[in-house]
Design a protein around this motif. Structure first.
Motif, PDB file in Angstrom:
ATOM      1  N   LYS A 239     -16.521 -21.339 -40.201  1.00 19.24           N
ATOM      2  CA  LYS A 239     -16.265 -22.781 -40.307  1.00 19.24           C
ATOM      3  C   LYS A 239     -15.170 -23.211 -39.345  1.00 19.24           C
ATOM      4  CE  LYS A 239     -15.738 -26.491 -43.671  1.00 19.24           C
ATOM      5  NZ  LYS A 239     -15.678 -26.843 -45.111  1.00 19.24           N
ATOM      6  N   ALA A 240     -14.122 -22.400 -39.231  1.00 19.13           N
ATOM      7  CA  ALA A 240     -13.051 -22.717 -38.292  1.00 19.13           C
ATOM      8  C   ALA A 240     -13.557 -22.678 -36.853  1.00 19.13           C
ATOM      9  CB  ALA A 240     -11.888 -21.750 -38.476  1.00 19.13           C
TER      10      ALA A 240
ATOM     11  N   TYR B  26     -15.422 -25.902 -36.159  1.00 17.71           N
ATOM     12  CA  TYR B  26     -14.495 -27.011 -35.932  1.00 17.71           C
ATOM     13  C   TYR B  26     -13.859 -26.901 -34.543  1.00 17.71           C
ATOM     14  CZ  TYR B  26     -14.411 -29.345 -40.489  1.00 17.71           C
ATOM     15  OH  TYR B  26     -14.735 -30.088 -41.595  1.00 17.71           O
TER      16      TYR B  26
ATOM     17  N   LEU C 265      -0.301 -29.014 -44.233  1.00 15.16           N
ATOM     18  CA  LEU C 265      -0.761 -29.944 -43.205  1.00 15.16           C
ATOM     19  C   LEU C 265       0.253 -31.061 -42.972  1.00 15.16           C
ATOM     20  CD1 LEU C 265      -4.565 -30.273 -44.083  1.00 15.16           C
ATOM     21  CD2 LEU C 265      -3.472 -28.748 -42.421  1.00 15.16           C
TER      22      LEU C 265
ATOM     23  N   ASP D  46      -8.838 -29.046 -37.465  1.00 21.13           N
ATOM     24  CA  ASP D  46      -9.181 -30.465 -37.564  1.00 21.13           C
ATOM     25  C   ASP D  46      -7.953 -31.345 -37.350  1.00 21.13           C
ATOM     26  OD1 ASP D  46     -10.954 -32.701 -38.240  1.00 21.13           O
ATOM     27  OD2 ASP D  46      -9.856 -32.799 -40.125  1.00 21.13           O
ATOM     28  N   LEU D  47      -6.848 -31.000 -37.983  1.00 17.95           N
ATOM     29  CA  LEU D  47      -5.623 -31.781 -37.829  1.00 17.95           C
ATOM     30  C   LEU D  47      -5.118 -31.743 -36.397  1.00 17.95           C
ATOM     31  CD1 LEU D  47      -3.175 -33.368 -38.925  1.00 17.95           C
ATOM     32  CD2 LEU D  47      -2.139 -31.158 -39.512  1.00 17.95           C
TER      33      LEU D  47
ATOM     34  N   ASN E 165      -7.128 -21.795 -39.673  1.00 14.41           N
ATOM     35  CA  ASN E 165      -8.223 -22.233 -40.543  1.00 14.41           C
ATOM     36  C   ASN E 165      -8.761 -23.586 -40.091  1.00 14.41           C
ATOM     37  OD1 ASN E 165      -6.865 -24.483 -42.044  1.00 14.41           O
ATOM     38  ND2 ASN E 165      -5.573 -22.829 -42.835  1.00 14.41           N
ATOM     39  N   TYR E 166      -9.891 -23.978 -40.656  1.00  7.60           N
ATOM     40  CA  TYR E 166     -10.585 -25.174 -40.156  1.00  7.60           C
ATOM     41  C   TYR E 166      -9.788 -26.455 -40.402  1.00  7.60           C
ATOM     42  CZ  TYR E 166     -12.153 -26.773 -44.791  1.00  7.60           C
ATOM     43  OH  TYR E 166     -12.196 -27.253 -46.078  1.00  7.60           O
ATOM     44  N   LYS E 167      -9.011 -26.515 -41.496  1.00  5.89           N
ATOM     45  CA  LYS E 167      -8.223 -27.710 -41.760  1.00  5.89           C
ATOM     46  C   LYS E 167      -7.137 -27.902 -40.707  1.00  5.89           C
ATOM     47  CE  LYS E 167      -8.939 -27.765 -46.774  1.00  5.89           C
ATOM     48  NZ  LYS E 167      -8.286 -27.711 -48.117  1.00  5.89           N
TER      49      LYS E 167
END
Length: 230
Positions: free
Chosen positions: A122-123, A126, A59, A90-91, A85-87
């Protein structure tokens, strides 16, 4: 300023065979005579036959790419592709909301044109809650539209209902790309366009038979932001 070449940004993954993802985006930008910049979020060992493996970038590295672009370029339009992916979703949503990248297109690469799931639930959540509300345009394929709709789409009425549901997530405009039937049955391909303040309509063209269709969605969305940037 009349001679300024528009700057556009793709936020996407790398596909090693060059037919889709970030490679397809940059090739399209060059063909449409805009200057392409990029934020690379993942790298795929992939070709027309499938994905062998993938590597998501840290990230911090993704964030640094955004900061480098912001430091030097005035971006006229931006598109997102496969976010892995969800992270990362989000970023990317946070970085887009903090920047002035002009017109924002979200290509929700979460189900392939053949119906294969690419993002986990989950992704997808988001994507729906954080990224799509920032979009001027969302361009799901038929199977992604079904995912958002929550059921199989069987007719044009349901295509239109799905577009309205996607628009209710907070984006301004929606294009649902046409369903690809078996080649022996396909005659016409129809995309449904729902604009911000106008009634929806279809754009239909004769089906063109080809096996070289990997990355067609990436190229489609890249052409849109290139032309809007101009």
């Amino acid at each position: 300023m009349q001679n300024k070449i528009p700057n556009v940004l793709t936020i996407a993954g790398s596909d090693s065979d060059g037919s889709s993802g970030l490679q397809a985006d940059l090739k399209t930008f060059f063909a449409r005579k805009v200057y392409g910049t990029s934020v690379l979020v993942t790298s795929l060992a992939a070709n027309h036959y499938g994905v062998k493996s993938k590597l998501d970038f840290p990230l911090k590295f993704i964030s640094d790419q955004f900061d480098s672009i912001n430091q030097e370029f005035e971006i006229d339009a931006v598109k997102t592709g496969f976010l892995s992916n969800y992270k990362i979703v989000d970023l990317v949503a946070r970085k887009i909301s903090q920047a002035n990248f002009g017109f924002c297109l979200v290509d929700p690469v979460m189900v392939s044109k053949h119906g294969v799931q690419l993002l986990d639930s989950k992704a997808v959540d988001y994507l729906t809650e954080k990224l799509i509300p920032l979009a001027d345009l969302v361009t799901p394929n038929f199977f992604e539209a079904e995912k958002f709709f929550g059921q199989k789409i069987k007719n044009r009425e349901q295509v239109e209902q799905a577009a309205r549901k996607i628009k209710s997530f907070g984006c301004k405009n929606v294009i649902i790309k046409g369903f690809h039937q078996p080649e022996s049955q396909q005659k016409i391909v129809s995309d449904y366009i729902l604009l911000e303040n106008e009634p929806g309509f279809y754009l239909s063209e004769k089906f063109s038979s080809t096996k070289q269709n990997n990355g067609s969605g990436d190229t489609f969305s890249s052409i849109i932001i290139a032309e809007i940037a101009k």
